[in-house]
Design a protein around this motif. Structure first.
Motif, PDB file in Angstrom:
ATOM      1  N   MET A   1       0.839  -1.173   0.000  1.00  0.00           N
ATOM      2  CA  MET A   1       0.000   0.000   0.000  1.00  0.00           C
ATOM      3  C   MET A   1       0.885   1.238   0.000  1.00  0.00           C
ATOM      4  N   THR A   2       0.489   2.209  -0.774  1.00  0.00           N
ATOM      5  CA  THR A   2       1.186   3.484  -0.778  1.00  0.00           C
ATOM      6  C   THR A   2       0.427   4.492   0.066  1.00  0.00           C
ATOM      7  N   GLY A   3      -0.876   4.619  -0.176  1.00  0.00           N
ATOM      8  CA  GLY A   3      -1.689   5.535   0.607  1.00  0.00           C
ATOM      9  C   GLY A   3      -3.160   5.321   0.323  1.00  0.00           C
ATOM     10  N   THR A   4      -3.989   5.670   1.298  1.00  0.00           N
ATOM     11  CA  THR A   4      -5.428   5.532   1.128  1.00  0.00           C
ATOM     12  C   THR A   4      -6.151   6.503   2.053  1.00  0.00           C
ATOM     13  N   ILE A   5      -7.369   6.861   1.669  1.00  0.00           N
ATOM     14  CA  ILE A   5      -8.215   7.699   2.500  1.00  0.00           C
ATOM     15  C   ILE A   5      -9.638   7.154   2.416  1.00  0.00           C
ATOM     16  N   LEU A   6     -10.352   7.216   3.533  1.00  0.00           N
ATOM     17  CA  LEU A   6     -11.757   6.827   3.576  1.00  0.00           C
ATOM     18  C   LEU A   6     -12.526   8.026   4.116  1.00  0.00           C
ATOM     19  N   VAL A   7     -13.379   8.593   3.270  1.00  0.00           N
ATOM     20  CA  VAL A   7     -14.137   9.794   3.595  1.00  0.00           C
ATOM     21  C   VAL A   7     -15.614   9.505   3.374  1.00  0.00           C
ATOM     22  N   GLY A   8     -16.458  10.000   4.253  1.00  0.00           N
ATOM     23  CA  GLY A   8     -17.900   9.840   4.092  1.00  0.00           C
ATOM     24  C   GLY A   8     -18.620  11.050   4.651  1.00  0.00           C
ATOM     25  N   HIS A   9     -19.949  11.020   4.583  1.00  0.00           N
ATOM     26  CA  HIS A   9     -20.736  12.107   5.166  1.00  0.00           C
ATOM     27  C   HIS A   9     -22.129  11.611   5.515  1.00  0.00           C
ATOM     28  N   ASP A  10     -22.810  12.387   6.349  1.00  0.00           N
ATOM     29  CA  ASP A  10     -24.172  12.058   6.763  1.00  0.00           C
ATOM     30  C   ASP A  10     -25.184  12.996   6.124  1.00  0.00           C
ATOM     31  N   GLY A  11     -24.785  13.715   5.103  1.00  0.00           N
ATOM     32  CA  GLY A  11     -25.648  14.681   4.436  1.00  0.00           C
ATOM     33  C   GLY A  11     -25.434  16.095   4.952  1.00  0.00           C
ATOM     34  N   ARG A  12     -24.768  16.222   6.075  1.00  0.00           N
ATOM     35  CA  ARG A  12     -24.521  17.533   6.666  1.00  0.00           C
ATOM     36  C   ARG A  12     -23.035  17.797   6.888  1.00  0.00           C
ATOM     37  N   ARG A  13     -22.335  16.852   7.492  1.00  0.00           N
ATOM     38  CA  ARG A  13     -20.916  16.985   7.788  1.00  0.00           C
ATOM     39  C   ARG A  13     -20.145  15.795   7.256  1.00  0.00           C
ATOM     40  N   GLY A  14     -18.949  16.072   6.759  1.00  0.00           N
ATOM     41  CA  GLY A  14     -18.066  15.021   6.303  1.00  0.00           C
ATOM     42  C   GLY A  14     -17.263  14.465   7.463  1.00  0.00           C
ATOM     43  N   LEU A  15     -16.727  13.276   7.263  1.00  0.00           N
ATOM     44  CA  LEU A  15     -15.845  12.670   8.253  1.00  0.00           C
ATOM     45  C   LEU A  15     -14.738  11.919   7.519  1.00  0.00           C
ATOM     46  N   ILE A  16     -13.512  12.249   7.860  1.00  0.00           N
ATOM     47  CA  ILE A  16     -12.382  11.464   7.369  1.00  0.00           C
ATOM     48  C   ILE A  16     -12.210  10.334   8.368  1.00  0.00           C
ATOM     49  N   HIS A  17     -12.553   9.139   7.941  1.00  0.00           N
ATOM     50  CA  HIS A  17     -12.497   7.974   8.814  1.00  0.00           C
ATOM     51  C   HIS A  17     -11.064   7.462   8.964  1.00  0.00           C
ATOM     52  N   HIS A  18     -10.333   7.439   7.869  1.00  0.00           N
ATOM     53  CA  HIS A  18      -8.962   6.926   7.884  1.00  0.00           C
ATOM     54  C   HIS A  18      -8.140   7.638   6.825  1.00  0.00           C
ATOM     55  N   LEU A  19      -6.897   7.896   7.143  1.00  0.00           N
ATOM     56  CA  LEU A  19      -5.892   8.350   6.185  1.00  0.00           C
ATOM     57  C   LEU A  19      -4.620   7.614   6.549  1.00  0.00           C
ATOM     58  N   ALA A  20      -4.046   6.917   5.597  1.00  0.00           N
ATOM     59  CA  ALA A  20      -2.810   6.181   5.845  1.00  0.00           C
ATOM     60  C   ALA A  20      -1.879   6.361   4.658  1.00  0.00           C
ATOM     61  N   VAL A  21      -0.628   6.623   4.955  1.00  0.00           N
ATOM     62  CA  VAL A  21       0.410   6.741   3.927  1.00  0.00           C
ATOM     63  C   VAL A  21       1.589   5.891   4.387  1.00  0.00           C
ATOM     64  N   ALA A  22       2.101   5.082   3.489  1.00  0.00           N
ATOM     65  CA  ALA A  22       3.243   4.219   3.812  1.00  0.00           C
ATOM     66  C   ALA A  22       4.393   5.066   4.364  1.00  0.00           C
ATOM     67  N   THR A  23       5.078   4.536   5.340  1.00  0.00           N
ATOM     68  CA  THR A  23       6.153   5.267   6.014  1.00  0.00           C
ATOM     69  C   THR A  23       7.159   5.844   5.028  1.00  0.00           C
ATOM     70  N   ASP A  24       7.543   5.053   4.031  1.00  0.00           N
ATOM     71  CA  ASP A  24       8.551   5.532   3.081  1.00  0.00           C
ATOM     72  C   ASP A  24       8.007   6.532   2.062  1.00  0.00           C
TER      73      ASP A  24
END
Length: 86
Positions: free
Chosen positions: A1-24
């Protein structure tokens, strides 16, 4: 894995659930680009604010988020519930 993000919303506010970037791959701008893409997707759906959570002892994560302009919200408390009944 190099990097990933999981973003969602409830119709009003967004939420970044996860952000991960490989150490290197950290400090290469990849995290910033992933966040920008996630925020743009929220904006395209009419969401104007996004929240995220960082563990209190995660100094590296806190530095990243404040470095890209996130504001720490000290007036909020986080609560958790188990999905199984007690």
């Amino acid at each position: 894995m190099t990097g990933t993000i999981l973003v969602g919303h409830d119709g009003r506010r967004g939420l970044i659930h996860h952000l991960a970037v490989a150490t290197d791959r950290r400090r290469s701008g990849l995290g910033r680009r992933l966040v920008a893409a996630g925020l743009a997707a929220l904006r395209a759906q009419g969401i104007d604010k996004c929240h995220l959570m960082v563990f209190a002892n995660n100094a590296e994560g806190a530095a990243f988020w404040t470095g890209i302009g996130a504001t720490r919200r000290s007036e909020l408390d986080l609560y958790s519930l188990a999905t199984a009944p007690r």
